[in-house]
Design a protein around this motif. Structure first.
Motif, short mmCIF file in Angstrom:
data_model
loop_
_atom_site.label_atom_id
_atom_site.label_comp_id
_atom_site.label_asym_id
_atom_site.label_seq_id
_atom_site.Cartn_x
_atom_site.Cartn_y
_atom_site.Cartn_z
N ALA A 1 0.84 -1.21 0.00
CA ALA A 1 0.00 0.00 0.00
C ALA A 1 0.87 1.25 0.00
O ALA A 1 0.59 2.22 -0.72
CB ALA A 1 -0.95 0.00 1.20
N THR A 2 1.93 1.24 0.77
CA THR A 2 2.85 2.37 0.83
C THR A 2 3.58 2.53 -0.51
O THR A 2 3.66 3.64 -1.05
CB THR A 2 3.86 2.17 1.98
OG1 THR A 2 3.14 2.06 3.21
CG2 THR A 2 4.84 3.34 2.07
N ASP A 3 4.10 1.42 -1.05
CA ASP A 3 4.86 1.46 -2.30
C ASP A 3 4.03 1.94 -3.48
O ASP A 3 4.56 2.56 -4.41
CB ASP A 3 5.44 0.08 -2.64
CG ASP A 3 6.54 -0.35 -1.68
OD1 ASP A 3 7.03 0.49 -0.90
OD2 ASP A 3 6.89 -1.55 -1.70
N THR A 4 2.74 1.63 -3.48
CA THR A 4 1.88 2.01 -4.61
C THR A 4 1.14 3.32 -4.36
O THR A 4 0.33 3.73 -5.19
CB THR A 4 0.84 0.90 -4.89
OG1 THR A 4 0.02 0.69 -3.74
CG2 THR A 4 1.52 -0.39 -5.31
N ASN A 5 1.41 3.97 -3.22
CA ASN A 5 0.71 5.20 -2.85
C ASN A 5 -0.80 5.00 -2.88
O ASN A 5 -1.55 5.85 -3.38
CB ASN A 5 1.11 6.37 -3.75
CG ASN A 5 2.55 6.76 -3.57
OD1 ASN A 5 3.01 6.89 -2.45
ND2 ASN A 5 3.26 6.93 -4.66
N ALA A 6 -1.26 3.88 -2.32
CA ALA A 6 -2.69 3.58 -2.31
C ALA A 6 -3.45 4.64 -1.54
O ALA A 6 -3.00 5.14 -0.50
CB ALA A 6 -2.93 2.20 -1.68
N ASP A 7 -4.62 4.99 -2.08
CA ASP A 7 -5.50 5.94 -1.43
C ASP A 7 -6.50 5.24 -0.52
O ASP A 7 -7.14 5.88 0.31
CB ASP A 7 -6.26 6.75 -2.48
CG ASP A 7 -5.33 7.53 -3.37
OD1 ASP A 7 -4.57 8.36 -2.85
OD2 ASP A 7 -5.33 7.29 -4.59
N LEU A 8 -6.65 3.93 -0.73
CA LEU A 8 -7.59 3.11 0.04
C LEU A 8 -7.13 1.67 -0.04
O LEU A 8 -6.63 1.24 -1.09
CB LEU A 8 -9.01 3.23 -0.54
CG LEU A 8 -10.09 2.37 0.11
CD1 LEU A 8 -10.44 2.90 1.51
CD2 LEU A 8 -11.34 2.35 -0.76
N VAL A 9 -7.31 0.93 1.04
CA VAL A 9 -7.05 -0.51 1.05
C VAL A 9 -8.37 -1.21 1.35
O VAL A 9 -9.11 -0.78 2.24
CB VAL A 9 -6.00 -0.91 2.10
CG1 VAL A 9 -5.84 -2.42 2.18
CG2 VAL A 9 -4.66 -0.25 1.81
N ILE A 10 -8.64 -2.28 0.61
CA ILE A 10 -9.83 -3.11 0.88
C ILE A 10 -9.33 -4.47 1.36
O ILE A 10 -8.54 -5.12 0.68
CB ILE A 10 -10.69 -3.28 -0.39
CG1 ILE A 10 -11.19 -1.93 -0.89
CG2 ILE A 10 -11.86 -4.23 -0.10
CD1 ILE A 10 -11.92 -1.99 -2.23
N VAL A 11 -9.78 -4.87 2.55
CA VAL A 11 -9.44 -6.18 3.10
C VAL A 11 -10.72 -6.94 3.39
O VAL A 11 -11.76 -6.34 3.67
CB VAL A 11 -8.58 -6.10 4.39
CG1 VAL A 11 -7.22 -5.50 4.12
CG2 VAL A 11 -9.30 -5.35 5.49
N GLY A 12 -10.65 -8.25 3.31
CA GLY A 12 -11.80 -9.08 3.58
C GLY A 12 -11.68 -9.80 4.91
O GLY A 12 -10.59 -9.93 5.46
N GLY A 13 -12.82 -10.26 5.39
CA GLY A 13 -12.83 -11.01 6.63
C GLY A 13 -14.13 -11.77 6.78
O GLY A 13 -15.00 -11.70 5.91
#
Length: 152
Positions: free
Chosen positions: A106-118
């Protein structure tokens, strides 16, 4: 806030919930015209097993986490969903602690949002989303959307 890059964390236990992750990514990224980064993280053991299953020698040039991630069934299925929705995407792979690697990607790609599942948890398990999801929520460099696969 504009969304240019949205990271979707895909793990070995997401085979039964990838559709929910894909739907969420499409719902968020479609209107924003954001690029999706599908990030699949392997433990050392999972990576070795995946290379063996793919019949790739561990020392071969193509024995990279990214290549293994691109060839993983769940990642390919998500990619097909994104293709059908007309969204741009790329696949990244990592080896190590799932939460740490997702945060790193996420840091390397300069992500603006992360989606995680659970998954839905027992009353005792509700205190902790799950070690990976919790670590990502606490350490990600951007907002995190938690997608619960089961709604019962």
């Amino acid at each position: 806030m504009t969304l240019d890059t949205v990271l979707v964390a895909v793990g070995p236990s997401d085979a039964d919930r990838y559709e929910r992750l894909g739907e969420e990514a499409i719902d968020i990224c479609g209107p924003a015209d954001a690029t999706v980064v599908l990030a699949h993280v392997f433990t050392e053991e999972q990576f070795a097993e995946t290379l063996d299953r793919l019949e790739i020698e561990p020392n071969a040039e193509e024995a990279t986490p990214g290549n293994a991630a691109r060839r993983h069934t769940t990642t390919r299925a998500l990619g097909k969903m994104l293709d059908e929705a007309g969204l741009a995407y790329e696949v990244r792979g990592g080896v190590g602690d799932h939460g740490e690697e997702i945060v790193s990607i996420a840091t390397d790609t300069n992500a603006d949002l992360v989606i995680v599942g659970g998954r839905k948890r027992s009353p005792a398990g509700k205190a902790v989303f799950g070690s990976t999801a919790q670590e990502v929520m606490l350490d990600a460099p951007c907002p995190v959307t938690f997608v619960r696969a089961d709604t019962k």
